[in-house]
Design a protein around this motif. Structure first.
Motif, mmCIF file in Angstrom:
data_model
loop_
_atom_site.group_PDB
_atom_site.id
_atom_site.type_symbol
_atom_site.label_atom_id
_atom_site.label_comp_id
_atom_site.label_asym_id
_atom_site.label_seq_id
_atom_site.Cartn_x
_atom_site.Cartn_y
_atom_site.Cartn_z
ATOM 1 N N UNK A 185 0.824 -1.213 0.000
ATOM 2 C CA UNK A 185 0.000 0.000 0.000
ATOM 3 C C UNK A 185 0.859 1.265 0.000
ATOM 4 N N UNK A 186 2.164 1.094 -0.110
ATOM 5 C CA UNK A 186 3.075 2.212 -0.310
ATOM 6 C C UNK A 186 3.991 1.875 -1.477
ATOM 7 N N UNK A 187 4.103 2.758 -2.454
ATOM 8 C CA UNK A 187 3.412 4.036 -2.566
ATOM 9 C C UNK A 187 1.892 3.860 -2.699
ATOM 10 N N UNK A 188 1.152 4.894 -2.361
ATOM 11 C CA UNK A 188 -0.307 4.780 -2.286
ATOM 12 C C UNK A 188 -0.953 4.484 -3.632
ATOM 13 N N UNK A 189 -0.287 4.814 -4.723
ATOM 14 C CA UNK A 189 -0.865 4.578 -6.052
ATOM 15 C C UNK A 189 -0.602 3.177 -6.569
ATOM 16 N N UNK A 190 0.230 2.384 -5.866
ATOM 17 C CA UNK A 190 0.691 1.109 -6.434
ATOM 18 C C UNK A 190 -0.456 0.160 -6.762
ATOM 19 N N UNK A 191 -1.392 -0.027 -5.836
ATOM 20 C CA UNK A 191 -2.449 -1.011 -6.070
ATOM 21 C C UNK A 191 -3.288 -0.670 -7.291
ATOM 22 N N UNK A 192 -3.631 0.605 -7.465
ATOM 23 C CA UNK A 192 -4.428 1.003 -8.630
ATOM 24 C C UNK A 192 -3.636 0.852 -9.922
ATOM 25 N N UNK A 193 -2.374 1.258 -9.877
ATOM 26 C CA UNK A 193 -1.542 1.164 -11.081
ATOM 27 C C UNK A 193 -1.371 -0.288 -11.508
ATOM 28 N N UNK A 194 -1.088 -1.167 -10.559
ATOM 29 C CA UNK A 194 -0.832 -2.558 -10.913
ATOM 30 C C UNK A 194 -2.124 -3.285 -11.298
ATOM 31 N N UNK A 195 -3.254 -2.878 -10.724
ATOM 32 C CA UNK A 195 -4.530 -3.454 -11.146
ATOM 33 C C UNK A 195 -4.796 -3.126 -12.615
ATOM 34 N N UNK A 196 -4.584 -1.874 -12.997
ATOM 35 C CA UNK A 196 -4.779 -1.469 -14.394
ATOM 36 C C UNK A 196 -3.735 -2.119 -15.297
ATOM 37 N N UNK A 197 -2.495 -2.148 -14.835
ATOM 38 C CA UNK A 197 -1.423 -2.752 -15.627
ATOM 39 C C UNK A 197 -1.721 -4.228 -15.886
ATOM 40 N N UNK A 198 -2.122 -4.961 -14.846
ATOM 41 C CA UNK A 198 -2.430 -6.375 -15.011
ATOM 42 C C UNK A 198 -3.543 -6.603 -16.013
ATOM 43 N N UNK A 199 -4.573 -5.768 -15.961
ATOM 44 C CA UNK A 199 -5.693 -5.896 -16.900
ATOM 45 C C UNK A 199 -5.226 -5.732 -18.340
ATOM 46 N N UNK A 200 -4.355 -4.751 -18.564
ATOM 47 C CA UNK A 200 -3.867 -4.507 -19.926
ATOM 48 C C UNK A 200 -2.927 -5.605 -20.406
ATOM 49 N N UNK A 201 -2.118 -6.145 -19.500
ATOM 50 C CA UNK A 201 -1.181 -7.203 -19.903
ATOM 51 C C UNK A 201 -1.927 -8.512 -20.192
ATOM 52 N N UNK A 202 -2.991 -8.791 -19.450
ATOM 53 C CA UNK A 202 -3.803 -9.974 -19.753
ATOM 54 C C UNK A 202 -4.394 -9.849 -21.161
ATOM 55 N N UNK A 203 -4.864 -8.652 -21.524
ATOM 56 C CA UNK A 203 -5.407 -8.435 -22.879
ATOM 57 C C UNK A 203 -4.315 -8.619 -23.929
ATOM 58 N N UNK A 204 -3.139 -8.053 -23.663
ATOM 59 C CA UNK A 204 -2.028 -8.202 -24.605
ATOM 60 C C UNK A 204 -1.667 -9.678 -24.767
ATOM 61 N N UNK A 205 -1.628 -10.401 -23.670
ATOM 62 C CA UNK A 205 -1.324 -11.824 -23.744
ATOM 63 C C UNK A 205 -2.311 -12.579 -24.607
ATOM 64 N N UNK A 206 -3.588 -12.223 -24.502
ATOM 65 C CA UNK A 206 -4.607 -12.856 -25.341
ATOM 66 C C UNK A 206 -4.363 -12.597 -26.816
ATOM 67 N N UNK A 207 -3.977 -11.360 -27.149
ATOM 68 C CA UNK A 207 -3.708 -11.023 -28.557
ATOM 69 C C UNK A 207 -2.495 -11.792 -29.076
ATOM 70 N N UNK A 208 -1.467 -11.915 -28.243
ATOM 71 C CA UNK A 208 -0.268 -12.645 -28.668
ATOM 72 C C UNK A 208 -0.582 -14.130 -28.845
ATOM 73 N N UNK A 209 -1.370 -14.707 -27.942
ATOM 74 C CA UNK A 209 -1.726 -16.132 -28.080
ATOM 75 C C UNK A 209 -2.491 -16.397 -29.365
ATOM 76 N N UNK A 210 -3.341 -15.457 -29.791
ATOM 77 C CA UNK A 210 -4.050 -15.615 -31.067
ATOM 78 C C UNK A 210 -3.060 -15.710 -32.223
#
Length: 372
Positions: free
Chosen positions: A170-195
């Motif tokens: 929870x420090x830095x305070x922005x980490x959880x939000x940033x990594x939640x968004x980052x993970x969502x985008x990387x999962x999408x990218x992974x799906x495109x690469x698997x195709x």
């Protein structure tokens, strides 16, 4: 330095060790000569591989914009380049991948800030060998093992049932939000690469994603690696040589400091990251699914004496209880199935308890399959 319980011996925090001002590294981190960086330039205090690999050698760079809205001929050309990269290198970089450059920068920055928090803040997230989730400094539980020069933070992202943001810093305070968004985008990218990988194998576009359990049930986890500067980088490694046991890895490298090396024959190629690119590598499970058409290649990480380095490795894996075996469409009389069927859980247990280390772990399954 603080010690963590539940490991076979006290855990050494490498960053704290590096910041203590030592001029020689402890014996626990000194690798056997055969496992050290190949050529070392003492004048620059940096690894120098030009004598064995050539400065102009690098893993292929794939422009993903060519797969969307481009003329068919150009798309086919880029598909062939991806296929060659998977077969010959097991690694490639992607640009124009659809992930915001600002998000990539923010993801690196929040983790760099975490690793520079006071040690007592980081120790609140100290991990155990049960799940490895949290703040750690060693992989494996063998007592007396030679250690790597790195700390890390490991967290689960998929499936959602394993995701627990309370275990994220929870420090830095922005980490959880940033990594939640980052993970969502990387999962999408992974799906495109698997195709793209599925299409190149002559399979349905959703074959590999479905083999992983589908987008809601696949496994995904993040390991953030922190490689502190090292007074004797010629004697140790940031991460020892290995192939990735999972499906595919999407790496966000440090933007300023190179460190990843990929085996190419008898040589080690130091990867030169392209700005705003991700580095993608084939894991053991995709090698199995492709019946060894695609290669899971050995790689390692070197360290240096001048700068710390941070990277984010996002592991894109099959669901743990789904049998993984060569695609039936890729099995013929001339090329029989090279690997036995194993779930990802069974495979991880095999390499922990019975299998050899490094790249030989997946190759050892070939002989077992043919002898059974």
């Amino acid at each position: 330095m603080m010690a963590c319980q539940d490991w076979p011996e006290p855990v050494i925090r490498v960053q704290a060790l590096a910041e203590s001002g030592l001029t020689t590294i402890p014996e626990r981190f000194i690798k056997p000569k055969s496992q050290r960086p190949t050529v070392y330039s003492h004048a620059s205090n940096q690894p120098n591989y030009s004598q064995t690999t050539g400065e102009d050698v690098n893993i292929p760079v794939i422009d993903m914009k060519h797969f969307y809205g481009m003329e068919e001929g150009r798309r086919e050309e880029e598909l062939h380049r991806v296929a060659a990269a998977c077969q010959e290198w097991g690694f490639f970089q992607v640009v124009n991948h659809g992930v915001s450059h600002e998000l990539m920068k923010s993801a690196r920055e929040v983790w760099r800030e975490f690793f520079h928090q006071p040690i007592e803040v980081k120790e609140e997230y100290a991990n155990t060998p049960l799940t490895y989730e949290g703040y750690g400094s060693r992989l494996g539980v063998k007592k007396g093992a030679v250690l790597d020069w790195s700390d890390y933070f490991f967290l689960h992202y998929m499936p959602c049932s394993l995701r627990d943001q309370n275990k994220w810093p929870n420090l830095p305070t922005s980490l959880r939000n940033v990594i939640s968004e980052y993970g969502e985008e990387i999962v999408k990218l992974g799906g495109r690469v698997l195709e793209i990988l599925s299409e190149n194998l002559g399979l349905k576009k959703d074959f590999l994603l479905n083999a992983f359990g589908g987008e809601k049930h696949l496994g995904a986890c993040l390991r953030v690696n922190f490689y502190p500067k090292c007074p004797q980088p010629d004697l140790t490694m940031g991460l020892s040589s290995h192939s990735d046991p999972g499906g595919m890895t999407i790496l966000l490298p440090d933007e300023n400091v190179s460190g990843l090396q990929v085996r190419r024959g008898d040589d080690w190629i130091t990867v030169k990251p392209t700005p705003n690119a991700f580095i993608i590598n084939i894991g053991d499970q995709i090698q199995v699914l492709s019946n060894a058409v695609y290669k899971s290649i050995e790689h390692r990480v070197i360290v240096n004496s001048d700068k710390d380095r941070v990277s984010l490795a996002f592991f894109y894996n099959p669901r743990s209880d789904i049998p993984i075996e060569p695609a039936k469409e890729l099995v013929t009389e001339d090329r029989p199935a090279l690997y036995p069927s194993k779930t990802f859980d069974e495979y991880r247990l095999y390499i922990r308890t019975k299998g050899p280390s490094g790249k030989a772990q997946v190759e050892s399954l070939i002989s077992k399959c043919h002898s059974s």
